[in-house]
Design a protein around this motif. Structure first.
Motif, PDB file in Angstrom:
ATOM      1  N   GLU A  44       0.835  -1.204   0.000  1.00 35.37           N
ATOM      2  CA  GLU A  44       0.000   0.000   0.000  1.00 35.37           C
ATOM      3  C   GLU A  44       0.870   1.255   0.000  1.00 35.37           C
ATOM      4  O   GLU A  44       1.961   1.272   0.560  1.00 35.37           O
ATOM      5  N   LEU A  46       0.361   4.690   1.548  1.00 33.15           N
ATOM      6  CA  LEU A  46      -0.446   5.480   2.471  1.00 33.15           C
ATOM      7  C   LEU A  46       0.155   6.866   2.579  1.00 33.15           C
ATOM      8  O   LEU A  46       1.332   7.017   2.900  1.00 33.15           O
ATOM      9  N   ASP A 213      -3.134   5.408  -1.891  1.00 36.23           N
ATOM     10  CA  ASP A 213      -4.284   4.499  -1.937  1.00 36.23           C
ATOM     11  C   ASP A 213      -5.285   4.909  -0.863  1.00 36.23           C
ATOM     12  O   ASP A 213      -6.493   4.810  -1.052  1.00 36.23           O
ATOM     13  N   ARG A 214      -4.724   5.345   0.287  1.00 38.76           N
ATOM     14  CA  ARG A 214      -5.523   5.905   1.369  1.00 38.76           C
ATOM     15  C   ARG A 214      -4.776   7.104   1.938  1.00 38.76           C
ATOM     16  O   ARG A 214      -3.573   7.246   1.743  1.00 38.76           O
ATOM     17  N   VAL A 223      -8.780   7.446   8.480  1.00 42.93           N
ATOM     18  CA  VAL A 223      -8.101   6.876   7.327  1.00 42.93           C
ATOM     19  C   VAL A 223      -9.122   6.817   6.194  1.00 42.93           C
ATOM     20  O   VAL A 223     -10.154   6.139   6.318  1.00 42.93           O
ATOM     21  N   LEU A 224      -8.848   7.531   5.095  1.00 45.12           N
ATOM     22  CA  LEU A 224      -9.832   7.708   4.036  1.00 45.12           C
ATOM     23  C   LEU A 224      -9.357   7.070   2.743  1.00 45.12           C
ATOM     24  O   LEU A 224      -8.202   7.248   2.337  1.00 45.12           O
ATOM     25  N   ASP A 225     -10.237   6.334   2.083  1.00 44.19           N
ATOM     26  CA  ASP A 225      -9.907   5.730   0.794  1.00 44.19           C
ATOM     27  C   ASP A 225      -9.867   6.793  -0.301  1.00 44.19           C
ATOM     28  O   ASP A 225     -10.717   7.685  -0.349  1.00 44.19           O
ATOM     29  N   VAL A 226      -8.867   6.692  -1.186  1.00 48.60           N
ATOM     30  CA  VAL A 226      -8.757   7.596  -2.336  1.00 48.60           C
ATOM     31  C   VAL A 226      -9.460   6.925  -3.518  1.00 48.60           C
ATOM     32  O   VAL A 226      -9.135   5.789  -3.866  1.00 48.60           O
ATOM     33  N   PRO A 227     -10.428   7.606  -4.155  1.00 49.58           N
ATOM     34  CA  PRO A 227     -11.209   6.943  -5.208  1.00 49.58           C
ATOM     35  C   PRO A 227     -10.417   6.609  -6.465  1.00 49.58           C
ATOM     36  O   PRO A 227     -10.687   5.594  -7.114  1.00 49.58           O
ATOM     37  N   HIS A 228      -9.446   7.448  -6.836  1.00 46.18           N
ATOM     38  CA  HIS A 228      -8.701   7.222  -8.071  1.00 46.18           C
ATOM     39  C   HIS A 228      -7.211   7.490  -7.845  1.00 46.18           C
ATOM     40  O   HIS A 228      -6.663   8.472  -8.348  1.00 46.18           O
ATOM     41  N   PRO A 229      -6.538   6.622  -7.102  1.00 43.21           N
ATOM     42  CA  PRO A 229      -5.121   6.880  -6.810  1.00 43.21           C
ATOM     43  C   PRO A 229      -4.251   6.882  -8.062  1.00 43.21           C
ATOM     44  O   PRO A 229      -4.455   6.084  -8.979  1.00 43.21           O
ATOM     45  N   THR A 240     -13.097  12.749  -5.909  1.00 40.92           N
ATOM     46  CA  THR A 240     -11.836  13.364  -5.500  1.00 40.92           C
ATOM     47  C   THR A 240     -12.082  14.755  -4.922  1.00 40.92           C
ATOM     48  O   THR A 240     -11.483  15.134  -3.901  1.00 40.92           O
TER      49      THR A 240
END
Length: 251
Positions: A44, A46, A213-214, A223-229, A240
Motif C-alpha cells: 500500500e 499510504l 491508496d488511502r 483513514v480515508l480511501d482515495v477513489p482514483h489513486p 476526489t
C-alpha cells in the motif's frame, strides 16, 4: 566477516506496518494528544497529511524505529519494531547525501554497510541510477546536481537495497511545482512492481490525493480511501473533489 549477496529479484510483498493504541512523542518532551491505531497493508501507498505539529514526522520516525512510542505497540509483520532495520528505508526532504562521495558512491553506501560484494554494489547502483535517469551523472558530486536530481539520487539510494517498507518525510516539499510533479510520476513508476509498502508524509493535499491508496489524518485519526489513486485525470472527479473538501476541513 561473511558477505551477503542481494537477491536477483525484488521482494514479492511489502511489509505490514501496524500501530496499536500508540502514544507518539519524545520521552523528554510533550506527548502528542490521543493515540494512533493504524494498519498499513503490504504494497500500500499510504499518504499522511496534516498541519505542522500534528505528529506526521514523529509517526514516521516511530515506524522507522528511530523513536520509541511512549505507549502502545508498533510492529512490522507482527514483530515489535525496536530500532532501525535494513528493510525499512527512510527518505527525507533534505537529500542527506554525503558531499564528498560521488553520486554512485552515495547510492552504494547502504549496500557497502551491509558488506554487499563490490561487483553487486556496482551493478545495483548502475541499475537504479539508470531507472531514475541519472546514469550519466554517476561520477559527479552532489553539489554538481540540481535539487531535483539530488532527490532522485536519494530515492535510488533508498531503493537500491530493495527495502520492504519505504518511509518518506515530505521528500518533494522543497521542489518547484514542475519538478515536484515529475518526481511524483517517477516515484509511481519506479515503485511499480517492487512490492514495497510506502508511508508518505506531505503538507500538500493534492499530492496526498494523487499518490495515496488511502490518506491518514493524524489530527482526527481518520483513514480515508482515495477513489482514483495515481490518476491525474481524476483531479476534478466528484469523488476526489469531495475528499479534498473533507480533508481541508479537517486541517
Amino acid at each position: 566477516m561473511s558477505t551477503v549477496t542481494l537477491p536477483t529479484a525484488p521482494p514479492a510483498t511489502g511489509a505490514v506496518l501496524t500501530l496499536q493504541d500508540v502514544r507518539l512523542g519524545h520521552a523528554d518532551g510533550v506527548a502528542l494528544p490521543g493515540t494512533v491505531t493504524l494498519r498499513v497493508a503490504p504494497g500500500e501507498l499510504l499518504t499522511v497529511v496534516g498541519p505542522s505539529g500534528c505528529g506526521k514526522s514523529t509517526l514516521l520516525r516511530t515506524l522507522a524505529g528511530l523513536l520509541p512510542p511512549l505507549d502502545g505497540q508498533v510492529a512490522q509483520d507482527d514483530e515489535s519494531i525496536g530500532g532501525p532495520a535494513a528493510d525499512r528505508a527512510l527518505v527525507f526532504q533534505e537529500d542527506a547525501l554525503l558531499p564528498w562521495r560521488t553520486v554512485r558512491a552515495n547510492v552504494e553506501l547502504p549496500l557497502a554497510i551491509r558488506r554487499i560484494p563490490r561487483a553487486e554494489r556496482r551493478r545495483s547502483s548502475g541499475d537504479w541510477l539508470d531507472r531514475v535517469g541519472l546514469a550519466e551523472h554517476a561520477h559527479k558530486l552532489p553539489r554538481q546536481l540540481s535539487g531535483g536530481q539530488r532527490q532522485r539520487v536519494q530515492l535510488a539510494r533508498a531503493l537500491a537495497g530493495r527495502p520492504r517498507a519505504v518511509l518518506m518525510d515530505e521528500p518533494f516539499g522543497a521542489l518547484d511545482a514542475h519538478t515536484r510533479a515529475g518526481m511524483q510520476d517517477l516515484l509511481v513508476d519506479i515503485l511499480r512492481g517492487t512490492g514495497a509498502t510506502v508511508v508518505f508524509v506531505t503538507h500538500d493535499v493534492d499530492e496526498a490525493l494523487h499518490l495515496g491508496d488511502r490518506v491518514f489524518l493524524p489530527g482526527t485519526g481518520e483513514v480515508l480511501d482515495v477513489p482514483h489513486p495515481r490518476d491525474r485525470d481524476a483531479r476534478h472527479d466528484p469523488g476526489t473533489t469531495e475528499l479534498r473538501r473533507r480533508i481541508l476541513e479537517s486541517l
